[in-house]
Design an enzyme around this catalytic site. Structure first.
Site, PDB file in Angstrom:
ATOM      1  N   SER A 206       0.842  -1.193   0.000  1.00 37.09           N
ATOM      2  CA  SER A 206       0.000   0.000   0.000  1.00 37.09           C
ATOM      3  C   SER A 206       0.882   1.250   0.000  1.00 37.09           C
ATOM      4  O   SER A 206       1.763   1.365  -0.838  1.00 37.09           O
ATOM      5  CB  SER A 206      -0.950  -0.056   1.201  1.00 37.09           C
ATOM      6  OG  SER A 206      -2.037   0.807   1.006  1.00 37.09           O
ATOM      7  N   HIS A 341      -7.171  -6.092   1.377  1.00 40.82           N
ATOM      8  CA  HIS A 341      -5.983  -5.273   1.092  1.00 40.82           C
ATOM      9  C   HIS A 341      -4.791  -5.744   1.931  1.00 40.82           C
ATOM     10  O   HIS A 341      -4.885  -5.885   3.151  1.00 40.82           O
ATOM     11  CB  HIS A 341      -6.327  -3.815   1.427  1.00 40.82           C
ATOM     12  CG  HIS A 341      -5.296  -2.823   1.004  1.00 40.82           C
ATOM     13  ND1 HIS A 341      -4.622  -2.865  -0.201  1.00 40.82           N
ATOM     14  CD2 HIS A 341      -4.834  -1.708   1.632  1.00 40.82           C
ATOM     15  CE1 HIS A 341      -3.793  -1.837  -0.289  1.00 40.82           C
ATOM     16  NE2 HIS A 341      -3.900  -1.117   0.815  1.00 40.82           N
TER      17      HIS A 341
END
Ligand SMILES: *[C@@H]1O[C@H](CO)[C@@H](O)[C@H](O)[C@H]1NC(C)=O
Ligand SMILES: *[C@@H]1O[C@H](CO)[C@@H](O)[C@H](O)[C@H]1NC(C)=O
Ligand SMILES: *[C@@H]1O[C@H](CO)[C@@H](O)[C@H](O)[C@H]1NC(C)=O
Ligand SMILES: *[C@@H]1O[C@H](CO)[C@@H](O)[C@H](O)[C@H]1NC(C)=O
Ligand SMILES: *[C@@H]1O[C@H](CO)[C@@H](O)[C@H](O)[C@H]1NC(C)=O
Length: 399
Positions: A206, A341
């Protein structure tokens, strides 16, 4: 000749680059497609390997000038000590009349220690979110300590800014990349760490995946760069992300990202606030700074915010760079289906293993991996995104 160019690139000094064309100051730059990696900003084409070294230097310079901020030159001194009792590498950097200390810890493979090394390693930007590969150490780098990334108030906060001033042009990611270079310096000169400096990768997920890409781009001693779900500001291109948002997908864009955090230089605002078409580069070229070294990008199709189609466009365009350099399979990507995620899916394990085996264990493995579960059609050449044709190869030397 070539070595003097490469050395100059590492030091980011343009003074010794007499052979490279000057970078024109194109304030009117306004291009909707992804810029041609194989044409200088002046318009001249890249033909020779020396041209390519100059072009990489140009792109590295432009990325610093317009987006990421300046990578400082080599510091006055880097000293380090390794403690085998707590597996901590304590690094002291002296420069600018000041001194800072930071101390990454090393997680050795199960049952291993510095004494049973040397091991290959992955520098984890804020740790890693891929499974620790068998036989590989992890160097846990607390990037937030070097440059904070909470929100806008983090601007100029962290050890990097204590050294270079709160008004340094570097955004947080360039500060982290600088610290990764200092970790490499420390590993290089410190006996007994149990790490083989010729086999070091970098990864992060990320926001820290964006950071991993910048570190891999600006630290040539890294042999494998593994950005994971890095999204906008990472493997995405600014232009395709804007287009996705305009088409109704809630994708993060440059104008949003500069409001959210301090990953980029304040010098990027002038582009993010107006039009990213004014940028004389896009992130397929940030990826291209890693070439011809190893790069494996891991994506997730489950979040529009990450702009996986934007990443696909960047990766497909960037892969042509490796292909032209004759090293296409040093660069790969995998865009897996929908999952939480930064939770690495087992379906990507074999692909990741192939890159780890090739670059961290020097084993001949098949890394011809360019997989997506998306149904994207961007290609090179592409009328909309890539109206250019890469050279088939580069010639060795200009006469
Ligand atoms: C950039 O180019 C587009 C057409 O591609 C045009 O509509 C726009 O006005 C231009 N912007 C500037 C600042 O020149
Ligand atoms: C690790 O151990 C060394 C001495 O063995 C000590 O100086 C250092 O402070 C320790 N670091 C941490 C983070 O515990
Ligand atoms: C960009 O826009 C933000 C929000 O409107 C503003 O605070 C900032 O000053 C602008 N920066 C530039 C360089 O235009
Ligand atoms: C991913 O899964 C979530 C939850 O099941 C769903 O809302 C979303 O549409 C899926 N996205 C894709 C690209 O399949
Ligand atoms: C891609 O197309 C296939 C076949 O039409 C479809 O089943 C699949 O959901 C599509 N994938 C995505 C991520 O849209």
């Amino acid at each position: 000749m070539l070595s003097s160019i490469v050395v100059a690139f590492l030091g980011f000094s343009r003074l010794v680059l007499a052979e490279c064309p000057a970078i024109p100051n194109l304030n009117s730059y306004n291009v909707t497609s992804l810029p041609n990696p194989f044409a200088f900003l002046s318009g001249a084409h890249v033909v020779t390997t020396e041209d390519w070294a100059c072009r990489q230097d140009e792109v590295g310079t432009l990325l610093q000038r317009d987006e990421l901020g300046l990578m400082p030159g080599d510091p006055k001194s880097v000293t380090a000590s390794f403690s085998a009792s707590n597996n901590t590498l304590t690094i002291t950097v002296v420069d600018q009349g000041t001194s800072i200390t930071f101390a990454p810890t090393i997680t050795f493979p199960t049952g291993g220690s510095s004494a049973s090394g040397p091991y290959p390693a992955i520098i984890g930007i804020g740790g890693i979110s891929i499974p620790q590969p068998s036989g590989v150490a992890v160097i846990n780098f607390n990037n937030d300590e070097i440059a904070q990334q909470n929100d806008q108030t983090s601007r100029g906060q962290g050890l990097f800014f204590e050294m270079f001033g709160a008004d340094a042009t570097a955004g947080a990611m360039m500060a982290w990349a600088w610290a990764v270079r200092r970790i490499m310096d420390a590993l290089d000169k410190t006996p007994g760490t149990g790490i083989d400096i010729t086999r070091v990768a970098v990864s992060g997920c990320s926001r820290n995946g964006k950071g991993a890409l910048v570190a891999g781009a600006f630290e040539p001693r890294i042999v494998l760069t593994i950005p994971q779900e890095s999204g906008s500001g990472g493997t995405d291109t600014w232009r395709i992300s804007d287009w996705l948002l305009a088409g109704g997908l809630d994708t993060q864009t440059a104008s949003e990202i500069v409001q959210e955090n301090v990953w980029f230089s304040p010098l990027f605002d002038q582009f993010a606030n107006t039009s990213v078409n004014r940028l004389p580069f896009d992130h397929h070229q940030l990826l291209g700074l890693v070439a011809p070294r190893g790069l494996f990008a891991i994506d997730n199709l489950g979040y529009d915010w990450l702009g996986p189609e934007s990443s696909y466009g960047a990766l497909v365009a960037a892969r042509t760079i490796w292909k032209t350099l004759g090293e296409e399979t040093n660069m790969g990507f995998s865009q897996s289906a929908n999952h939480t995620h930064c939770v690495f899916p087992s379906t990507q394990q074999a692909e990741l293993d192939a890159f780890v085996d090739k670059f961290l264990f020097n084993k001949p493995t098949n890394t011809d991996i360019a997989n997506t579960a998306g149904n994207y059609t961007i290609a090179v050449p592409d009328a909309m995104w890539a109206p250019w044709v890469p050279p088939l190869s580069l010639v060795k030397k200009r006469d």
